[in-house]
Design an enzyme around this catalytic site. Structure first.
Site, PDB file in Angstrom:
ATOM      1  N   LYS A  73      12.542   6.983   2.914  1.00  0.00           N
ATOM      2  CA  LYS A  73      11.212   6.621   2.400  1.00  0.00           C
ATOM      3  C   LYS A  73      10.222   6.584   3.541  1.00  0.00           C
ATOM      4  O   LYS A  73      10.520   6.040   4.595  1.00  0.00           O
ATOM      5  CB  LYS A  73      11.323   5.219   1.771  1.00  0.00           C
ATOM      6  CG  LYS A  73      10.035   4.654   1.229  1.00  0.00           C
ATOM      7  CD  LYS A  73       9.838   5.002  -0.223  1.00  0.00           C
ATOM      8  CE  LYS A  73       8.421   4.721  -0.697  1.00  0.00           C
ATOM      9  NZ  LYS A  73       7.467   5.790  -0.306  1.00  0.00           N
ATOM     10  N   LYS A  97      11.494  -0.828   9.333  1.00  0.00           N
ATOM     11  CA  LYS A  97      10.653  -1.571   8.379  1.00  0.00           C
ATOM     12  C   LYS A  97      11.448  -1.907   7.126  1.00  0.00           C
ATOM     13  O   LYS A  97      11.417  -3.038   6.633  1.00  0.00           O
ATOM     14  CB  LYS A  97       9.428  -0.739   7.963  1.00  0.00           C
ATOM     15  CG  LYS A  97       8.396  -0.555   9.043  1.00  0.00           C
ATOM     16  CD  LYS A  97       7.146   0.158   8.477  1.00  0.00           C
ATOM     17  CE  LYS A  97       6.339   0.748   9.617  1.00  0.00           C
ATOM     18  NZ  LYS A  97       5.017   1.228   9.222  1.00  0.00           N
ATOM     19  N   LYS A 109       9.798  10.333   7.273  1.00  0.00           N
ATOM     20  CA  LYS A 109       8.388  10.523   7.623  1.00  0.00           C
ATOM     21  C   LYS A 109       8.053  11.989   7.587  1.00  0.00           C
ATOM     22  O   LYS A 109       8.908  12.841   7.864  1.00  0.00           O
ATOM     23  CB  LYS A 109       8.121   9.996   9.033  1.00  0.00           C
ATOM     24  CG  LYS A 109       6.665   9.748   9.308  1.00  0.00           C
ATOM     25  CD  LYS A 109       6.203   8.522   8.559  1.00  0.00           C
ATOM     26  CE  LYS A 109       4.891   7.978   8.989  1.00  0.00           C
ATOM     27  NZ  LYS A 109       4.807   6.544   8.663  1.00  0.00           N
ATOM     28  N   THR A 193      -0.964  -2.704   3.013  1.00  0.00           N
ATOM     29  CA  THR A 193      -0.725  -2.794   4.456  1.00  0.00           C
ATOM     30  C   THR A 193      -1.591  -3.902   5.051  1.00  0.00           C
ATOM     31  O   THR A 193      -1.114  -4.754   5.804  1.00  0.00           O
ATOM     32  CB  THR A 193      -1.016  -1.439   5.142  1.00  0.00           C
ATOM     33  OG1 THR A 193      -0.292  -0.422   4.448  1.00  0.00           O
ATOM     34  CG2 THR A 193      -0.587  -1.453   6.597  1.00  0.00           C
ATOM     35  N   ASN A 224      -7.668   2.717   6.414  1.00  0.00           N
ATOM     36  CA  ASN A 224      -7.192   1.942   5.267  1.00  0.00           C
ATOM     37  C   ASN A 224      -6.806   0.526   5.683  1.00  0.00           C
ATOM     38  O   ASN A 224      -7.290  -0.460   5.134  1.00  0.00           O
ATOM     39  CB  ASN A 224      -6.022   2.674   4.601  1.00  0.00           C
ATOM     40  CG  ASN A 224      -5.332   1.832   3.530  1.00  0.00           C
ATOM     41  OD1 ASN A 224      -4.534   0.952   3.845  1.00  0.00           O
ATOM     42  ND2 ASN A 224      -5.660   2.057   2.274  1.00  0.00           N
ATOM     43  N   SER A 351       5.124  -0.021  -1.853  1.00  0.00           N
ATOM     44  CA  SER A 351       5.629   1.280  -2.313  1.00  0.00           C
ATOM     45  C   SER A 351       6.969   1.094  -3.040  1.00  0.00           C
ATOM     46  O   SER A 351       7.237   1.738  -4.052  1.00  0.00           O
ATOM     47  CB  SER A 351       5.860   2.224  -1.133  1.00  0.00           C
ATOM     48  OG  SER A 351       4.676   2.905  -0.814  1.00  0.00           O
TER      49      SER A 351
HETATM   50  N1  GLU Z   1       2.917   5.205   5.706  1.00  0.00           N
HETATM   51  C1  GLU Z   1       3.201   3.812   5.518  1.00  0.00           C
HETATM   52  C2  GLU Z   1       4.037   3.297   6.669  1.00  0.00           C
HETATM   53  O1  GLU Z   1       4.054   3.857   7.739  1.00  0.00           O
HETATM   54  C3  GLU Z   1       3.807   3.533   4.153  1.00  0.00           C
HETATM   55  C4  GLU Z   1       5.074   4.246   3.849  1.00  0.00           C
HETATM   56  C5  GLU Z   1       5.509   4.083   2.400  1.00  0.00           C
HETATM   57  O2  GLU Z   1       4.803   3.465   1.637  1.00  0.00           O
HETATM   58  O3  GLU Z   1       6.570   4.613   2.072  1.00  0.00           O
HETATM   59  O4  GLU Z   1       4.647   2.269   6.599  1.00  0.00           O
END
Ligand code: GLU
Length: 417
Positions: A73, A97, A109, A193, A224, A351
């Site tokens: 993810k 994370k 990613k 976020t 954002n 998410s």
């Molecule tokens: N791009 C965001 C991050 O770096 C969210 C990733 C997501 O929602 O999967 O954490």
């Protein structure tokens, strides 16, 4: 442009801390060898018909760090300086994370080398769809789930969802998160976020015994995360004394007029270009404040400027804003760092809620989302902070140890190492 050696450093420094974390947890070379790189990395070339009629070929990436815990993810960024090593490092951070927040995912990613600021709406649509066609074999609601990241948004997620659903010939809202509400997005995802970072600021202030009303906050970056954070901090009664964007920074020790700035900001987060008396981003970081929030990009706080940072608390809303040397300098100086893999996990947490709601076909209220987000973020903070104290390690290493622990355990159970 970020020079190649700096980009490589992002991956190298991640690997250094992954190794330290796994060794502290009692794992040996084999586990380190497996987890220091993504298990899968795809590079794609995407031909796009531009509005001029010419075809331009874009390069994109998708990295999947490890799927021992569950599907991978993580977001997709559109940026001229995206490169393979950066995407790999970012996929590892996503694993951390998800590990800290206890989400049933590994990290992924993606990125495309492009500058969306110079592209038309239709060109962006074609590029978003082209990327999904290029990676469609590799992704899916139970395989790898993309999301927004730097310079991508809910419209781009909508095009990607539509392209994926066409290829698969069924509607698959759980393929991607960060969608518009009408296409199965979650309430509270757009602000998630920033909400998460705000919760971390509250916790860090509590740890340090500083009242929110007395706190002066500097936010580097007005995208954002940065812009919504400025709003939330201002509404909560803190004083936002500095903000910045790609063009420059504004600082006022009496506090800035945040409502006015939010009102004038363009869709890519630029606002300081409307002002004459600006300072640089580098100068902003060194201004007096209680909480410094780097919410822009990598390698902003380095060994060079860390000795001059005046904040007592640094909360990392961007991915990788502080180098390892700078982490050491700040930690020695008694600065409390809330590391990126903890502080910026609000996005992926919501998410996850979005994906759960898609799977259930049942949608939650914003209050429910916010409540659950708060609980998970605070639990993460407590775990990391306690480990930092009990094992006498800095906050970054404590976060990595917390984040990688479950993944290593899952790898063990599966018998991969
Ligand atoms: N791009 C965001 C991050 O770096 C969210 C990733 C997501 O929602 O999967 O954490």
């Amino acid at each position: 442009m970020i020079a190649e050696h700096e980009a490589v450093d992002v991956l190298k420094s991640t690997q250094v801390v992954i190794e330290q974390a796994l060794r502290k947890l009692g794992y040996g070379d084999e586990m380190i060898e497996l987890l220091k790189e993504p298990m899968r990395m795809m590079t794609v070339r995407i031909p796009i018909r531009m509005d001029s009629g010419e075809t331009q070929v874009f390069t994109g990436f998708r990295a999947q760090h490890n799927d021992a815990v569950g599907p991978t993810k993580g977001g997709v960024r559109f940026h001229p300086e995206v490169n393979a090593d950066e995407v790999k490092a970012l996929s590892i951070w996503m694993s951390l994370k998800c590990g800290i927040a206890d989400l049933p995912y590994g990290g992924g990613k993606g990125g495309i080398i492009c500058d969306p600021r110079g592209m038309s709406f239709r060109e962006l649509e074609r590029l978003s769809r082209g990327y999904v066609r290029a990676i469609s074999q590799l992704v899916g609601p139970t395989k790898d789930i993309p999301a927004p990241d730097v310079m991508t948004n809910s419209q781009i997620m909508a095009w990607m969802l539509d392209e994926y659903s066409r290829i698969r010939e069924f509607d698959s809202p759980g393929f991607i998160t960060g969608k518009p509400l009408v296409l199965g997005g979650s309430r509270g995802r757009e602000t998630a976020t920033a909400r998460g970072v705000a919760i971390m600021i509250h916790e860090a202030l509590r740890t340090r015994g500083v009242a929110l009303h007395d706190a002066r906050v500097i936010i580097q970056g007005f995208g954002n995360a940065g812009s919504f954070l400025a709003k939330f901090m201002h509404e909560a009664g803190a004083s936002v004394v500095g903000i910045s964007d790609v063009h420059g920074a504004l600082y006022n020790e009496e506090g800035l007029d945040i409502e006015h700035l939010l009102d004038r900001r363009d869709s890519f987060g630029a606002v300081t270009n409307l002002f004459t008396s600006t300072i640089s981003n580098a100068e902003l970081l060194e201004k007096p404040c209680d909480v410094l929030v780097p919410a822009a990009t990598q390698n902003q706080i380095t060994a060079e400027n860390a000795p001059r940072i005046q904040a007592g608390i640094v909360v990392e809303a961007a991915n990788g804003p502080t180098t390892l040397e700078a982490t050491e300098i700040l930690t020695k100086r008694g600065v409390l760092i809330v590391p990126d893999v903890l502080a910026s996990s609000g996005g992926v947490i919501v998410s996850y809620f979005e994906w759960v709601q898609n799977n259930q076909g049942y949608y939650w209220s914003e209050a429910e989302v916010d409540h659950k987000l708060r609980e998970m973020m605070i639990a993460g903070y407590q775990q990391v902070y306690e480990l930092h104290l009990s094992r006498a390690v800095d906050m970054r290493l404590a976060a990595y140890m917390t984040g990688v622990r479950r993944l290593a355990e899952a790898v063990r159970y599966r018998g991969w190492v």
